[in-house]
Enzyme design. Structure first.
Site, mmCIF file in Angstrom:
data_model
loop_
_atom_site.group_PDB
_atom_site.id
_atom_site.type_symbol
_atom_site.label_atom_id
_atom_site.label_comp_id
_atom_site.label_asym_id
_atom_site.label_seq_id
_atom_site.Cartn_x
_atom_site.Cartn_y
_atom_site.Cartn_z
ATOM 1 N N ARG A 193 0.854 -1.183 0.000
ATOM 2 C CA ARG A 193 0.000 0.000 0.000
ATOM 3 C C ARG A 193 0.896 1.240 0.000
ATOM 4 N NH1 ARG A 193 -4.429 0.899 4.766
ATOM 5 N NH2 ARG A 193 -2.532 1.201 5.994
ATOM 6 N N HIS A 195 2.970 -1.872 8.475
ATOM 7 C CA HIS A 195 1.576 -2.187 8.793
ATOM 8 C C HIS A 195 1.307 -3.653 8.477
ATOM 9 C CE1 HIS A 195 -2.388 -1.091 9.958
ATOM 10 N NE2 HIS A 195 -2.937 -1.202 8.769
ATOM 11 N N CYS A 244 -34.728 4.662 3.809
ATOM 12 C CA CYS A 244 -34.807 5.877 2.993
ATOM 13 C C CYS A 244 -33.666 6.820 3.372
ATOM 14 C CB CYS A 244 -36.132 6.592 3.219
ATOM 15 S SG CYS A 244 -37.592 5.565 2.996
ATOM 16 N N MET A 245 -33.601 7.973 2.719
ATOM 17 C CA MET A 245 -32.517 8.909 2.999
ATOM 18 C C MET A 245 -32.538 9.376 4.464
ATOM 19 S SD MET A 245 -31.444 12.469 1.109
ATOM 20 C CE MET A 245 -31.155 11.755 -0.489
HETATM 21 C C1 LIG Z 1 -5.891 2.567 10.946
HETATM 22 C C2 LIG Z 1 -4.504 2.166 11.213
HETATM 23 C C3 LIG Z 1 -4.167 1.537 12.418
HETATM 24 C C4 LIG Z 1 -5.196 1.102 13.427
HETATM 25 O O1 LIG Z 1 -5.676 -0.169 13.079
HETATM 26 P P1 LIG Z 1 -6.719 -0.939 14.027
HETATM 27 O O2 LIG Z 1 -6.961 -2.215 13.330
HETATM 28 O O3 LIG Z 1 -7.939 -0.075 14.097
HETATM 29 O O4 LIG Z 1 -6.057 -1.066 15.348
HETATM 30 C C5 LIG Z 1 -2.838 1.277 12.665
HETATM 31 N N1 LIG Z 1 -1.883 1.603 11.751
HETATM 32 C C6 LIG Z 1 -2.175 2.186 10.583
HETATM 33 C C7 LIG Z 1 -1.082 2.511 9.627
HETATM 34 C C8 LIG Z 1 -3.482 2.466 10.261
HETATM 35 O O5 LIG Z 1 -3.777 3.027 9.072
#
Ligand SMILES: *Cc1c(COP(=O)(O)O)cnc(C)c1O
Length: 362
Positions: free
Chosen positions: A129, A159, A306-307
């Site tokens: 990403r 991440h 609905c909205m």
């Molecule tokens: C959103 C995010 C988190 C938090 O993730 P959770 O699953 O809600 O704990 C941690 N690190 C990054 C880079 C994120 O974008």
């Protein structure tokens, strides 16, 4: 007296308790960054940040510059990390507000670098990403060292993309291995921010992790990253989403309710109209299969959302009339329940709660 047509009630002490429970479970001295992007997953970012700062939290993460700026304007003094991309035009303001900017690539780093910009480098270990390619440790080391000179580099992070999925633990451990191989080669930089754990990682990998920080998101709000992953004891949801009844009527056999005439009464049914709809973030996919909770009982949706209004079947539920409260998320229907019905995850159901839904704090 609440006069809103739809509102959420947020118990900030629950969020603080959740923060404390998680903090007590990570290794002593490890910093817990509260992830409060997307308006604190719908809970209200300034209010959540203030409650956490008062409880001793000194580190926050947001998605973009506007979210970080809002925290500073609310008086938050702790570290605020922007997890996502910011264009170079925003850098003077990011420096001005003392925010920490993620560098998403070497190209991005080159575009935004200046000596007074606080930064962390994103390392890609398999999510594909953002981040520089963690497979190539030597190249990563070269790039990170270059921007440790050209910016105020405070850390590196990666991440995890399957930390909530036990059958993928091999992949998660490989991500961690790549990340810490790089971190070890940079140890002389003494970076104060080295992290890879999200909520799922904190819950499932806290004992193996070698970072000095973790990023706590969904569990802060009392929800599990995946309903199959058990939360630690005492972690509880902090939010209830409510609306109310505007009128109740009897619909006779053969009559239909709502757009598309999607619901037909087979027998006389009591139908209550609620004052919230998809413009409030109440998913239209709740139509057919969804329900709300009224007076402790499930009232199934009758016809399409609905909205601004929703119709539910309250046949057999006592005491329903104008102003009766209906729970969209709360006692009897969790955010995970709603997400299961609408084919998504609790994160999306919470973030979807609209801006016109008033947040009420207790
Ligand atoms: C959103 C995010 C988190 C938090 O993730 P959770 O699953 O809600 O704990 C941690 N690190 C990054 C880079 C994120 O974008």
């Amino acid at each position: 007296m609440i006069t809103e047509n739809s509102w959420v009630e947020i118990d900030l002490s629950r969020i603080v308790d959740n923060y404390r429970i998680i903090t007590s479970r990570v290794a002593p001295g490890k910093r817990v960054t509260a992830v409060i992007k997307a308006n604190a997953y719908g809970h209200g970012d300034a209010e959540v940040a203030k409650a956490l700062e008062a409880a001793g939290c000194g580190s926050f993460a947001v998605a973009n510059f506007a979210e970080g700026k809002r925290l500073r304007e609310a008086g938050i003094t702790g570290d605020v990390l922007i997890l996502g991309y910011s264009p170079r035009e925003l850098i003077p303001d990011i420096v001005g507000y003392r925010l920490v900017q993620t560098l998403v690539s070497e190209e991005h780093a080159a575009a935004v670098a200046r000596p007074d910009l606080r930064t962390v480098f994103a390392i890609d270990t398999g999510m594909n990403r953002i981040g520089i390619d963690g497979e190539n440790t030597a190249e990563c080391e070269r790039i990170v060292r270059e921007y440790a000179k050209k910016t105020k580099l405070e850390g590196i992070f990666t991440h995890l993309c399957v930390a909530d999925t036990p059958c993928e633990d091999g992949f998660t451990r490989r991500q961690a291995k790549l990340f810490y191989r790089l971190a070890d080669r940079l140890s002389d930089l003494d970076l104060p921010s080295v992290h890879c754990l999200n909520s799922a990682g904190i819950i499932r990998f806290r004992d193996e992790d070698r970072g000095n920080t973790v990023r706590l998101g969904i569990a802060l709000y009392g929800l599990s990253p995946d309903p199959a992953v058990a939360l630690p004891d005492g972690i509880l949801p902090a939010l209830e989403w409510k609306t109310r009844v505007s009128m109740v009527k009897t619909v006779m056999p053969g009559e239909t309710v709502g757009y598309g005439r999607a619901y037909t009464a087979e027998e006389p049914r009591r139908i209550a109209t609620l004052t919230a709809g998809y413009a409030d973030g109440y998913s239209r996919r709740m139509s057919g299969g969804g329900y709300v909770v009224i007076n402790g009982r499930r009232a199934p949706l009758a016809g399409r959302v609905c909205m601004d209004q929703t119709t539910v079947d309250v046949t057999g539920i006592d005491g329903v009339g104008p102003m009766t409260e209906a729970t969209l998320i709360g006692e009897g229907i969790t955010a995970d329940d709603m997400a299961a019905i609408t084919g998504t995850i609790s994160y999306e159901s919470l973030c979807a709660i609209g801006v016109r839904v008033k947040r009420i704090y207790k």
